[in-house]
Design a protein around this motif. Structure first.
Motif, PDB file in Angstrom:
ATOM      1  N   ALA A   1       0.828  -1.210   0.000  1.00 20.06           N
ATOM      2  CA  ALA A   1       0.000   0.000   0.000  1.00 20.06           C
ATOM      3  C   ALA A   1       0.860   1.257   0.000  1.00 20.06           C
ATOM      4  CB  ALA A   1      -0.926  -0.011   1.213  1.00 20.06           C
ATOM      5  N   SER A   2       1.991   1.222   0.699  1.00 23.02           N
ATOM      6  CA  SER A   2       2.849   2.401   0.754  1.00 23.02           C
ATOM      7  C   SER A   2       3.403   2.753  -0.627  1.00 23.02           C
ATOM      8  CB  SER A   2       3.999   2.180   1.748  1.00 23.02           C
ATOM      9  OG  SER A   2       4.740   1.028   1.397  1.00 23.02           O
ATOM     10  N   ASP A   3       3.607   1.753  -1.487  1.00 17.38           N
ATOM     11  CA  ASP A   3       4.066   2.039  -2.851  1.00 17.38           C
ATOM     12  C   ASP A   3       2.999   2.811  -3.624  1.00 17.38           C
ATOM     13  OD1 ASP A   3       6.470   0.776  -2.412  1.00 17.38           O
ATOM     14  OD2 ASP A   3       5.869  -1.114  -3.341  1.00 17.38           O
ATOM     15  N   LEU A   4       1.730   2.443  -3.411  1.00 14.28           N
ATOM     16  CA  LEU A   4       0.653   3.183  -4.064  1.00 14.28           C
ATOM     17  C   LEU A   4       0.564   4.602  -3.524  1.00 14.28           C
ATOM     18  CD1 LEU A   4      -2.241   0.557  -4.367  1.00 14.28           C
ATOM     19  CD2 LEU A   4      -0.321   1.016  -5.911  1.00 14.28           C
ATOM     20  N   ALA A   5       0.815   4.773  -2.225  1.00 18.37           N
ATOM     21  CA  ALA A   5       0.814   6.118  -1.644  1.00 18.37           C
ATOM     22  C   ALA A   5       1.901   6.972  -2.278  1.00 18.37           C
ATOM     23  CB  ALA A   5       1.004   6.031  -0.140  1.00 18.37           C
ATOM     24  N   ARG A   6       3.062   6.401  -2.497  1.00 20.90           N
ATOM     25  CA  ARG A   6       4.159   7.152  -3.125  1.00 20.90           C
ATOM     26  C   ARG A   6       3.824   7.544  -4.551  1.00 20.90           C
ATOM     27  NH1 ARG A   6       6.980   3.239  -0.037  1.00 20.90           N
ATOM     28  NH2 ARG A   6       8.216   4.253   1.619  1.00 20.90           N
ATOM     29  N   LEU A   7       3.017   6.711  -5.216  1.00 16.55           N
ATOM     30  CA  LEU A   7       2.616   7.005  -6.594  1.00 16.55           C
ATOM     31  C   LEU A   7       1.414   7.940  -6.661  1.00 16.55           C
ATOM     32  CD1 LEU A   7       2.958   3.405  -8.084  1.00 16.55           C
ATOM     33  CD2 LEU A   7       4.406   5.382  -8.624  1.00 16.55           C
ATOM     34  N   GLY A   8       0.835   8.263  -5.505  1.00 18.14           N
ATOM     35  CA  GLY A   8      -0.314   9.165  -5.470  1.00 18.14           C
ATOM     36  C   GLY A   8      -1.613   8.524  -5.895  1.00 18.14           C
TER      37      GLY A   8
ATOM     38  N   LEU B   1      -6.184   0.982  11.625  1.00 13.36           N
ATOM     39  CA  LEU B   1      -6.760   2.148  10.941  1.00 13.36           C
ATOM     40  C   LEU B   1      -6.291   3.452  11.578  1.00 13.36           C
ATOM     41  CD1 LEU B   1      -8.690   2.345   8.487  1.00 13.36           C
ATOM     42  CD2 LEU B   1     -10.500   2.921  10.088  1.00 13.36           C
ATOM     43  N   LEU B   2      -5.980   3.419  12.858  1.00  9.00           N
ATOM     44  CA  LEU B   2      -5.431   4.595  13.533  1.00  9.00           C
ATOM     45  C   LEU B   2      -3.913   4.669  13.364  1.00  9.00           C
ATOM     46  CD1 LEU B   2      -6.062   7.012  15.412  1.00  9.00           C
ATOM     47  CD2 LEU B   2      -5.631   5.481  17.339  1.00  9.00           C
ATOM     48  N   HIS B   3      -3.274   3.533  13.338  1.00  5.92           N
ATOM     49  CA  HIS B   3      -1.815   3.469  13.298  1.00  5.92           C
ATOM     50  C   HIS B   3      -1.257   3.841  11.924  1.00  5.92           C
ATOM     51  CE1 HIS B   3       1.917   0.790  14.420  1.00  5.92           C
ATOM     52  NE2 HIS B   3       2.235   2.052  14.247  1.00  5.92           N
ATOM     53  N   ALA B   4      -1.862   3.324  10.871  1.00  4.42           N
ATOM     54  CA  ALA B   4      -1.309   3.455   9.518  1.00  4.42           C
ATOM     55  C   ALA B   4      -1.152   4.890   9.028  1.00  4.42           C
ATOM     56  CB  ALA B   4      -2.162   2.647   8.540  1.00  4.42           C
ATOM     57  N   PRO B   5      -2.123   5.805   9.242  1.00  4.93           N
ATOM     58  CA  PRO B   5      -1.943   7.166   8.720  1.00  4.93           C
ATOM     59  C   PRO B   5      -0.724   7.878   9.292  1.00  4.93           C
ATOM     60  CG  PRO B   5      -4.228   6.792   9.335  1.00  4.93           C
ATOM     61  CD  PRO B   5      -3.452   5.627   9.849  1.00  4.93           C
ATOM     62  N   PHE B   6      -0.418   7.632  10.555  1.00  5.36           N
ATOM     63  CA  PHE B   6       0.773   8.255  11.140  1.00  5.36           C
ATOM     64  C   PHE B   6       2.040   7.707  10.484  1.00  5.36           C
ATOM     65  CE2 PHE B   6      -2.395   9.178  14.383  1.00  5.36           C
ATOM     66  CZ  PHE B   6      -2.075  10.488  14.731  1.00  5.36           C
ATOM     67  N   ILE B   7       2.043   6.425  10.139  1.00  2.00           N
ATOM     68  CA  ILE B   7       3.191   5.850   9.429  1.00  2.00           C
ATOM     69  C   ILE B   7       3.343   6.493   8.058  1.00  2.00           C
ATOM     70  CG2 ILE B   7       4.086   3.741   8.363  1.00  2.00           C
ATOM     71  CD1 ILE B   7       2.816   2.169  10.646  1.00  2.00           C
ATOM     72  N   LEU B   8       2.253   6.627   7.321  1.00  2.00           N
ATOM     73  CA  LEU B   8       2.329   7.235   5.991  1.00  2.00           C
ATOM     74  C   LEU B   8       2.824   8.675   6.064  1.00  2.00           C
ATOM     75  CD1 LEU B   8      -0.946   5.963   4.249  1.00  2.00           C
ATOM     76  CD2 LEU B   8       1.393   5.171   3.873  1.00  2.00           C
ATOM     77  N   ALA B   9       2.318   9.439   7.032  1.00  2.00           N
ATOM     78  CA  ALA B   9       2.722  10.849   7.156  1.00  2.00           C
ATOM     79  C   ALA B   9       4.206  10.976   7.494  1.00  2.00           C
ATOM     80  CB  ALA B   9       1.870  11.540   8.217  1.00  2.00           C
ATOM     81  N   GLU B  10       4.739   9.989   8.211  1.00  2.00           N
ATOM     82  CA  GLU B  10       6.153  10.034   8.589  1.00  2.00           C
ATOM     83  C   GLU B  10       7.072   9.519   7.487  1.00  2.00           C
ATOM     84  OE1 GLU B  10       6.173   7.653  12.092  1.00  2.00           O
ATOM     85  OE2 GLU B  10       5.360   9.230  13.395  1.00  2.00           O
TER      86      GLU B  10
ATOM     87  N   ALA C   1      -3.103  12.090   5.118  1.00  2.00           N
ATOM     88  CA  ALA C   1      -3.132  10.692   5.554  1.00  2.00           C
ATOM     89  C   ALA C   1      -4.384  10.398   6.361  1.00  2.00           C
ATOM     90  CB  ALA C   1      -1.883  10.376   6.371  1.00  2.00           C
ATOM     91  N   ILE C   2      -4.781  11.309   7.242  1.00  2.00           N
ATOM     92  CA  ILE C   2      -5.980  11.110   8.056  1.00  2.00           C
ATOM     93  C   ILE C   2      -7.236  11.108   7.181  1.00  2.00           C
ATOM     94  CG2 ILE C   2      -7.430  12.128   9.867  1.00  2.00           C
ATOM     95  CD1 ILE C   2      -4.931  10.677  10.899  1.00  2.00           C
ATOM     96  N   ALA C   3      -7.231  11.870   6.095  1.00  2.00           N
ATOM     97  CA  ALA C   3      -8.387  11.883   5.184  1.00  2.00           C
ATOM     98  C   ALA C   3      -8.656  10.503   4.605  1.00  2.00           C
ATOM     99  CB  ALA C   3      -8.163  12.886   4.058  1.00  2.00           C
ATOM    100  N   MET C   4      -7.633   9.668   4.489  1.00  2.00           N
ATOM    101  CA  MET C   4      -7.802   8.321   3.952  1.00  2.00           C
ATOM    102  C   MET C   4      -8.635   7.428   4.875  1.00  2.00           C
ATOM    103  SD  MET C   4      -4.055   7.375   2.431  1.00  2.00           S
ATOM    104  CE  MET C   4      -3.245   8.401   1.197  1.00  2.00           C
ATOM    105  N   VAL C   5      -8.758   7.813   6.133  1.00  2.00           N
ATOM    106  CA  VAL C   5      -9.510   7.001   7.093  1.00  2.00           C
ATOM    107  C   VAL C   5     -10.700   7.763   7.668  1.00  2.00           C
ATOM    108  CG1 VAL C   5      -7.491   5.617   7.695  1.00  2.00           C
ATOM    109  CG2 VAL C   5      -7.979   7.685   9.022  1.00  2.00           C
ATOM    110  N   SER C   6     -11.019   8.893   7.036  1.00  2.00           N
ATOM    111  CA  SER C   6     -12.129   9.705   7.563  1.00  2.00           C
ATOM    112  C   SER C   6     -12.938  10.333   6.426  1.00  2.00           C
ATOM    113  CB  SER C   6     -11.590  10.775   8.525  1.00  2.00           C
ATOM    114  OG  SER C   6     -10.570  11.556   7.903  1.00  2.00           O
ATOM    115  N   ALA C   7     -12.479  11.449   5.886  1.00  2.00           N
ATOM    116  CA  ALA C   7     -13.274  12.196   4.901  1.00  2.00           C
ATOM    117  C   ALA C   7     -13.513  11.413   3.614  1.00  2.00           C
ATOM    118  CB  ALA C   7     -12.585  13.524   4.577  1.00  2.00           C
ATOM    119  N   THR C   8     -12.467  10.797   3.070  1.00  2.00           N
ATOM    120  CA  THR C   8     -12.620  10.118   1.774  1.00  2.00           C
ATOM    121  C   THR C   8     -13.519   8.882   1.855  1.00  2.00           C
ATOM    122  OG1 THR C   8     -10.444  10.947   1.135  1.00  2.00           O
ATOM    123  CG2 THR C   8     -11.398   9.215  -0.233  1.00  2.00           C
ATOM    124  N   PRO C   9     -13.334   7.994   2.830  1.00  2.00           N
ATOM    125  CA  PRO C   9     -14.285   6.869   2.911  1.00  2.00           C
ATOM    126  C   PRO C   9     -15.712   7.311   3.204  1.00  2.00           C
ATOM    127  CG  PRO C   9     -12.762   6.862   4.780  1.00  2.00           C
ATOM    128  CD  PRO C   9     -12.232   7.830   3.786  1.00  2.00           C
ATOM    129  N   ALA C  10     -15.883   8.383   3.994  1.00  2.00           N
ATOM    130  CA  ALA C  10     -17.238   8.882   4.249  1.00  2.00           C
ATOM    131  C   ALA C  10     -17.897   9.341   2.954  1.00  2.00           C
ATOM    132  CB  ALA C  10     -17.189  10.021   5.268  1.00  2.00           C
TER     133      ALA C  10
END
Length: 377
Positions: A286-293, A307-316, A326-335
């Motif tokens: 998944a992180s490779d897809l994040a790097r590709l946007g 679901l709480l842990h992963a966004p902090f990893i991506l942001a770092e 990163a937080i939008a991936m687990v809140s605004a976008t899925p909503a």
């Protein structure tokens, strides 16, 4: 009822703001920069929007904790709900399996029974999170449409995914993966496995295409968001787009993920994949897809806290990815993906679904959770 949460790092849609949130009658009434003279001190912790979970199989492990054993449905739901809410998830779509295959599944009526228990528990005030339904439809099974019909008038159904786990389809593009899942793990002999594969291929050939078409039409008529599952090629994505799919769950190749994103589908991957740094089934990271946007949504899949842990990893770890993105991936976008426009962001007028998180490095700590202004964890 009114409350103020002050001295928090507010993770808004496009920035992190040191400030305060005023809650009134279950909604966000005001957002102010800087500390408030009154209110509950967040001690500089992050305040996130409540997390929105679209795909979790976790309830199944409580309802059927051992092969052939069914737990009390209400007790199973409450155990699942406790872990979900404690992970900062305020809206969860519980996955229910449609279609009974010989490799496992539930008899017709069992998933309806579980859905009824979810509704009963919610009405009785037993649940911390809001529970909605995601029907995972195994299109290559004979009875998937019949099982789906048990939910014909259920407004809790907000997402339907179309799956085919036959060999050579989607997740199992190579026989090596299929052998591991269905021969090695189940201890099948060579002859038994060969017969099993033949039956699965025949079933997929017979049922998959007409069931995809039928279920997609029913979802379109009811306004239910449709998801693909494990698309592996641009041709799979083209087929999904033709069926009206809006969410691409777990694409198994970069080509499929890029094609899905280009077609306007929201690409969903597993948060456990981010935490582990790789897929448990040997597919793309998944992180490779994040790097590709081309990563839009994360799902906890089988570990709610991921679901709480992963966004902090991506942001770092991902260059150019902010914590709000990163937080939008687990809140605004899925909503937004399932038409829930009243939540997923810290913004005036939206539901006061909020999560207090302590995080300086390493694993974040979920300190408190509010749903519609009420503290639930």
């Amino acid at each position: 009822m009114e409350n103020v949460l002050t001295n928090a790092r507010l993770v808004l849609e496009n920035e992190v703001l040191q400030g305060s949130v005023q809650i009134r009658d279950g909604a966000i009434a005001d957002i102010a920069e800087g500390p408030s003279r009154s209110g509950e001190d967040m001690a500089g912790d992050y305040l996130l929007p409540g997390l929105v979970e679209l795909h979790t199989d976790h309830l199944e492990t409580h309802f059927s904790p051992r092969a052939g054993l069914k737990w009390n449905a209400i007790a199973a739901i409450q155990a699942h709900d406790t872990q979900v809410a404690g992970s900062g998830i305020t809206t969860v779509l519980d996955c229910l399996r449609m279609g009974s295959g010989e490799e496992g599944g539930f008899a017709r009526g069992e998933m309806r029974e579980l859905a009824d228990a979810i509704e009963t528990a919610g009405r009785a005030g037993r649940l911390r999170a809001e529970h909605l339904l995601h029907l995972r439809c195994e299109v290559s099974t004979a009875d998937v449409v019949d099982q789906f019909s048990d939910f014909e008038h259920d407004p809790a159904v907000r997402l339907v995914s179309l799956m085919d786990h036959a060999p050579g389809q989607r997740q199992f593009q190579t026989m090596d993966q299929y052998i591991f899942y269905y021969k090695t793990k189940r201890g099948l002999s060579d002859d038994a496995f060969k017969a099993f594969v033949a039956r699965r291929l025949e079933s997929s050939e017979r049922y998959a295409a007409p069931h995809r078409t039928m279920l997609a039409a029913q979802c379109a008529a009811r306004g239910i968001t449709l998801a693909s599952h494990d698309d592996a090629t641009p041709e799979h994505v083209e087929e999904s787009v033709g069926h009206g799919v809006r969410l691409a769950e777990f694409p198994t190749s970069i080509a499929a993920a890029e094609a899905s994103h280009k077609a306007g589908l929201s690409v969903l991957m597993g948060a456990p994949n981010v935490v582990r740094g790789r897929s448990h089934s040997g597919n793309i990271a998944a992180s490779d897809l994040a790097r590709l946007g081309v990563l839009d949504v994360l799902s906890s899949d089988y570990v709610p806290f991921s679901l709480l842990h992963a966004p902090f990893i991506l942001a770092e770890e991902i260059d150019g990815m902010s914590l709000p993105a990163a937080i939008a991936m687990v809140s605004a976008t899925p909503a937004r993906a399932i038409g829930l426009h009243d939540r997923g962001r810290i913004a005036c007028g939206l539901r006061a679904d909020l999560v207090r998180v302590q995080h300086d490095s390493g694993v974040p700590v979920c300190r408190s959770v509010w749903r519609q202004g009420d503290r639930v964890a």
